[in-house]
Design an enzyme around this catalytic site. Sequence first.
Site, mmCIF file in Angstrom:
data_model
loop_
_atom_site.group_PDB
_atom_site.id
_atom_site.type_symbol
_atom_site.label_atom_id
_atom_site.label_comp_id
_atom_site.label_asym_id
_atom_site.label_seq_id
_atom_site.Cartn_x
_atom_site.Cartn_y
_atom_site.Cartn_z
ATOM 1 N N SER A 142 1.422 -19.960 -4.849
ATOM 2 C CA SER A 142 1.261 -21.392 -4.595
ATOM 3 C C SER A 142 0.316 -21.963 -5.632
ATOM 4 C CB SER A 142 0.702 -21.623 -3.184
ATOM 5 O OG SER A 142 1.531 -21.046 -2.194
ATOM 6 N N ASP A 166 -6.864 -8.494 -0.046
ATOM 7 C CA ASP A 166 -6.494 -7.231 0.589
ATOM 8 C C ASP A 166 -7.123 -7.222 1.976
ATOM 9 O OD1 ASP A 166 -5.675 -4.717 1.162
ATOM 10 O OD2 ASP A 166 -7.059 -3.700 -0.181
ATOM 11 N N ASP A 222 -5.173 -2.815 5.938
ATOM 12 C CA ASP A 222 -5.162 -1.451 5.414
ATOM 13 C C ASP A 222 -4.264 -0.563 6.263
ATOM 14 O OD1 ASP A 222 -6.752 -1.552 3.154
ATOM 15 O OD2 ASP A 222 -8.610 -1.208 4.243
ATOM 16 N N GLU A 251 0.820 -1.208 0.000
ATOM 17 C CA GLU A 251 0.000 0.000 0.000
ATOM 18 C C GLU A 251 0.858 1.264 0.000
ATOM 19 O OE1 GLU A 251 -2.908 -0.398 3.068
ATOM 20 O OE2 GLU A 251 -3.763 -2.195 2.174
#
Length: 747
Positions: free
Chosen positions: A227, A300, A303, A160
């Site tokens: 993976s 995600d 944050d 980020e």
Amino acid sequence: MKVIRLQSPWGSVSVALDNPQLMTVEGSSDKAVFFGQGYGAVRFRLWQLDLSRRVGAGELSQIMGTGALRTDVFQRRLGLKALAERAEASDASADPSSWQGQQYQHIQAYVAGMNQALSDQRLLPAECLMLKYRPRPFSITDAYLLAQLKYFINSAWQYELFHTRLAGRLTPEQHQQLLTTVSQEGNPIPPLPLDANGQRFVDVEEALRDGLLGMKHLGLASPDTGSNVIAIGGQHTESGLPLLAADPHMGHVNPGFNMMCKLVSDEGLYAVGSHFPGAPGIIVGRNRHAAWGMVGIMADNQDLFWGKIDLAEQRVETVDGWVALQKEDQQIACKSGKSHEFTSYGFSHGRLLSEKDGYGLFLRWPALENPQGDITLYSLAKCHNWQTFRASLTHVHNSPMMVGYADIHGDIGLQAMGYIPKRKREIGSLILNLANPHHQWQGFVPFDELPVKHNPPEGYVAYANQYSESLFSHKCALSNRWHPPSRALRISELIEKTSRHNLESMQAIQDDKLDIFARQSLPFLLSYLTEPSILSEWDGDTRNIKASQLFDLWIQHLTTKVLCKVLKRGSRMLYVDFWPGCRWNILTILQHHLEDWQYQQDSVRQLVQDAYIAAMDGCSNLALPVVEFQHSIKRPEWVRKLLTGSYPYQGGNRETIHATRQNTDFLTQTQTGDSTPVRSKPYTFGPGFKILCDLSENGEMRYMMNTPAKGNPFSWQLKPTLQRWQAGLRWSMTTPSPNGENKNGRD
């Protein structure tokens, strides 16, 4: 190794190494087995367990000196130990018959076994002798702490910082071209949501501006997973029942992060697969009925927020006004005998990472609000069909994963799991503003709304961190940083190439090192060369090291030349390292968007030719790369060499199925103009282990790891295992059928 027979408060148990890579634990009860698993984990991995515990608690400086102080300060700021204590208290107070109550009892047994082994240990690990200390006994909190640590590190929150910094230097068109993702179906997925006219939404622009402003306030100048899991249905197998393959990718370290275990109890527990030392159970593996593998979903789930803070009043400004910060005085003991004191702060929606001039940078992740969850995967180890498999994942709140599945009934599928924030719009990959209502989380994505695929018509499932429209379209936004479809496309190609698969064909898929991007892009690139190239006859097989190195350098130099008028060298290098699909995007820019990067479109020929000449010059000085297995003790230099295992690189990159990779790209290496070969930066990331499971009556399971079960630190002790890994040799065992005899076989 001889069989160790133990008596625990929960019954008798035996611990043995069937071979250098498999620890077998057999007991009269499930809890006795977990006692034995804890005993074996300390017997073979005491150093690793204590190191991980110290990392999570911020206590490395006590044994490693002030060089580890920054790590300790960061970990104390995260407050993982407090989260572990909350999770432990929740499980300890739960109904003993509930899954939480059972988990607490299983961890109790595991930790008791750990401490029994510590008490029986006569000779400490070499690392403890080098650092002159003895590990203290383990606590139940330690098991929860290691679970929180593993949850936290399986993320990409630093991206980020990079994304915000990079996006602020680009036009919307440049940003979309540089950070797009190609879906498995071949369509571009924009990095941030766009309106019907292809423009950023106003609140996304606002988030970007806020993020850049936050970085300015904080003085921040700069900021992979991978993976595979494959399940093939019976219509494509020789036996008529499914096959499953899994190979989680992780950093190459010595000892490795995983440990292969077989757990068998008289109460019906039978599970074999990967165990991450620190908490009981099996993470990836199989039982008598089913097999499963886990893959990072690139979600995600964290944050970074910035906001105004007033540390004198211990408060932070949020969308709800000024909110109290919890103050914690920290004291870190150092090896010298001195201590380092500082204060950490946090609140329910973030932990303070740094502050400057009245502004703070906070990290938020789901465990701050709900640290409880299934960390032993006990119900997964006992699943027996698709329904019980899915039910077992509903209590997993930690690292978001895509779980591949196959069973003896013929079912195959994929199911996402874990806590993923639900957002008004997908802007989580930028630094956000605590005071902006558009940036706040709206709970978590419900389990039933997570991506799932069950018995698809094509007869197989394959997930390799890619964006698949059939999985993710019309679902809640989970991420905007996916891997390119290279590995998934190659897996599909190999599956469809053979009409009936067996373990041998699955093994060939798992070990494949062909770069499908190279194969597809070479006709375009070679058409601009005026002289023959060794790449003209290359099919993308990265086992041809010289061709692979030349192609990689060619793409790297192309990236530099295309981006150099817009981005400085540091940003270009970070882009190549942080963005998995960088090669795909650079090729698209070359073909269609050069004018957006301050070139005329007819500059393609010159750019391709100049980059090729530079790559040829660079290759003349590159020695054969190596794959290194690094130890956490790296000083002094002679000790680092003593503890580092290695072998010659044999092909594979981040886009091949066997996806070995370097931490950084070729352009960050020193490249001199003399004739002395330059040692390439080592490859330090790739598959940690591989398993293959046959769900037919045969019940065969093949497995291999690149480090032995024993945590031997010395490079010469690692060598036999690395030689087996290089040769692709797997150990084999037979899993008993639900109603049959145990026909366990050993390699």
